[in-house]
Design an enzyme around this catalytic site. Structure first.
Site, PDB file in Angstrom:
ATOM      1  N   HIS A 136       0.843  -1.186   0.000  1.00 32.79           N
ATOM      2  CA  HIS A 136       0.000   0.000   0.000  1.00 32.79           C
ATOM      3  C   HIS A 136       0.884   1.243   0.000  1.00 32.79           C
ATOM      4  O   HIS A 136       2.054   1.193   0.410  1.00 32.79           O
ATOM      5  CB  HIS A 136      -0.913   0.006   1.222  1.00 32.79           C
ATOM      6  CG  HIS A 136      -2.053  -0.952   1.132  1.00 32.79           C
ATOM      7  ND1 HIS A 136      -3.190  -0.855   1.902  1.00 32.79           N
ATOM      8  CD2 HIS A 136      -2.241  -2.042   0.340  1.00 32.79           C
ATOM      9  CE1 HIS A 136      -4.023  -1.825   1.602  1.00 32.79           C
ATOM     10  NE2 HIS A 136      -3.467  -2.571   0.663  1.00 32.79           N
ATOM     11  N   GLU A 138       0.979   3.914   1.857  1.00 32.73           N
ATOM     12  CA  GLU A 138       1.508   4.345   3.153  1.00 32.73           C
ATOM     13  C   GLU A 138       2.702   3.501   3.589  1.00 32.73           C
ATOM     14  O   GLU A 138       3.704   4.023   4.086  1.00 32.73           O
ATOM     15  CB  GLU A 138       0.420   4.254   4.231  1.00 32.73           C
ATOM     16  CG  GLU A 138      -0.810   5.090   3.937  1.00 32.73           C
ATOM     17  CD  GLU A 138      -1.912   4.305   3.246  1.00 32.73           C
ATOM     18  OE1 GLU A 138      -3.078   4.472   3.635  1.00 32.73           O
ATOM     19  OE2 GLU A 138      -1.591   3.524   2.332  1.00 32.73           O
ATOM     20  N   CYS A 198      -6.237   2.051   5.827  1.00 35.13           N
ATOM     21  CA  CYS A 198      -6.883   0.832   6.309  1.00 35.13           C
ATOM     22  C   CYS A 198      -6.254   0.409   7.639  1.00 35.13           C
ATOM     23  O   CYS A 198      -5.334   1.055   8.155  1.00 35.13           O
ATOM     24  CB  CYS A 198      -6.730  -0.279   5.276  1.00 35.13           C
ATOM     25  SG  CYS A 198      -5.015  -0.803   5.032  1.00 35.13           S
ATOM     26  N   CYS A 248      -2.431  -0.151   7.405  1.00 35.80           N
ATOM     27  CA  CYS A 248      -1.630   1.061   7.242  1.00 35.80           C
ATOM     28  C   CYS A 248      -1.655   1.939   8.495  1.00 35.80           C
ATOM     29  O   CYS A 248      -0.637   2.542   8.851  1.00 35.80           O
ATOM     30  CB  CYS A 248      -2.105   1.836   6.022  1.00 35.80           C
ATOM     31  SG  CYS A 248      -1.770   0.960   4.473  1.00 35.80           S
TER      32      CYS A 248
END
Length: 242
Positions: free
Chosen positions: A127, A129, A157, A160
């Site tokens: 992801h 992040e 999410c 993250c």
């Protein structure tokens, strides 16, 4: 003052860019949508530039060197760094990834950036992040990012937010909400959960319209492409005489 950018004033002839040093206080975030930006960049024939955005009546092109060594004015607003995160998200969209981007800022300097690369790497951990945090930790040679802020286009999410908390980050700023997976406001409120040993302030809704538009436009295009493929590959049914 900040680094020299290539800027174009609306009304200039195509390709007529001015090299100049711009005072950050003169750059005020505009409310132009990505639609406006897209048509503007197309008119000037520079739609392939990775990092580009509009501030008031200035068209700004940010090169990779700026993204890697960004020194901004101490009073830089959240919108400035969110624009850079949006540039990362646009790069993800161009590769067929869900357009989410993130940047990590330390002492007004961008030291980590990332975009969603889950499909490219076939790795659920990739992801935006997580990749931005990894880059920032590599830059500072420390897993502790206590003086760093992270800017991300979509509400993080659970995974993250967990990474942000584990890195002991100072502040989180995000764009639009994620009602299906958001762990800051939508489904959970992990950033201010008193049961955890680290908490941090979170600011949402920064350039939310632009961030949401980029996501909506990506999924609209994806649905259209899938519909087109299904129509092209459809075989006649038995009742149609197959």
């Amino acid at each position: 003052m900040i680094r020299v950018w290539r800027v174009c004033w609306p009304g200039d002839a195509p390709g007529n860019f001015l090299e100049q040093t711009v005072c950050f206080s003169d750059l005020i975030p505009s409310t132009l949508s990505l639609n406006s930006l897209s048509s503007f960049s197309h008119r000037f024939g520079i739609s392939n530039c990775r990092h580009q955005f509009v501030w008031t009546n200035i068209y700004v092109m940010v090169d990779d060197d700026f993204m890697n060594n960004s020194h901004a004015h101490p009073s830089a607003p959240d919108e400035f760094y969110m624009e850079l995160a949006l540039a990362e998200a646009k790069g993800a969209a161009a590769k067929g990834e869900v357009p989410v981007g993130a940047v990590v800022v330390w002492q007004q300097e961008v030291i980590g950036r990332g975009c969603n690369r889950r499909e490219e790497r076939q790795n659920a951990l990739c992801h935006a992040e997580v990749l931005a945090i990894e880059a920032a930790s590599s830059r500072l040679q420390s897993w502790r990012l206590t003086d760093c802020d992270i800017y991300v286009t979509l509400e993080p999410c659970i995974m993250c937010v967990g990474a942000i908390l584990q890195a002991r980050m100072r502040r989180l700023v995000f764009g639009c909400l994620d009602p299906k997976a958001g762990a800051v406001e939508s489904l959970y409120r992990l950033c201010d959960d008193e049961r955890l040993n680290h908490r941090l302030p979170a600011t949402g809704g920064v350039m939310a319209t632009d961030c949401a538009f980029l996501l909506a436009d990506f999924f609209r295009r994806l649905r259209h492409e899938k519909s087109h493929v299904q129509t092209a590959e459809r075989w006649p049914s038995p009742v149609e005489g197959a």
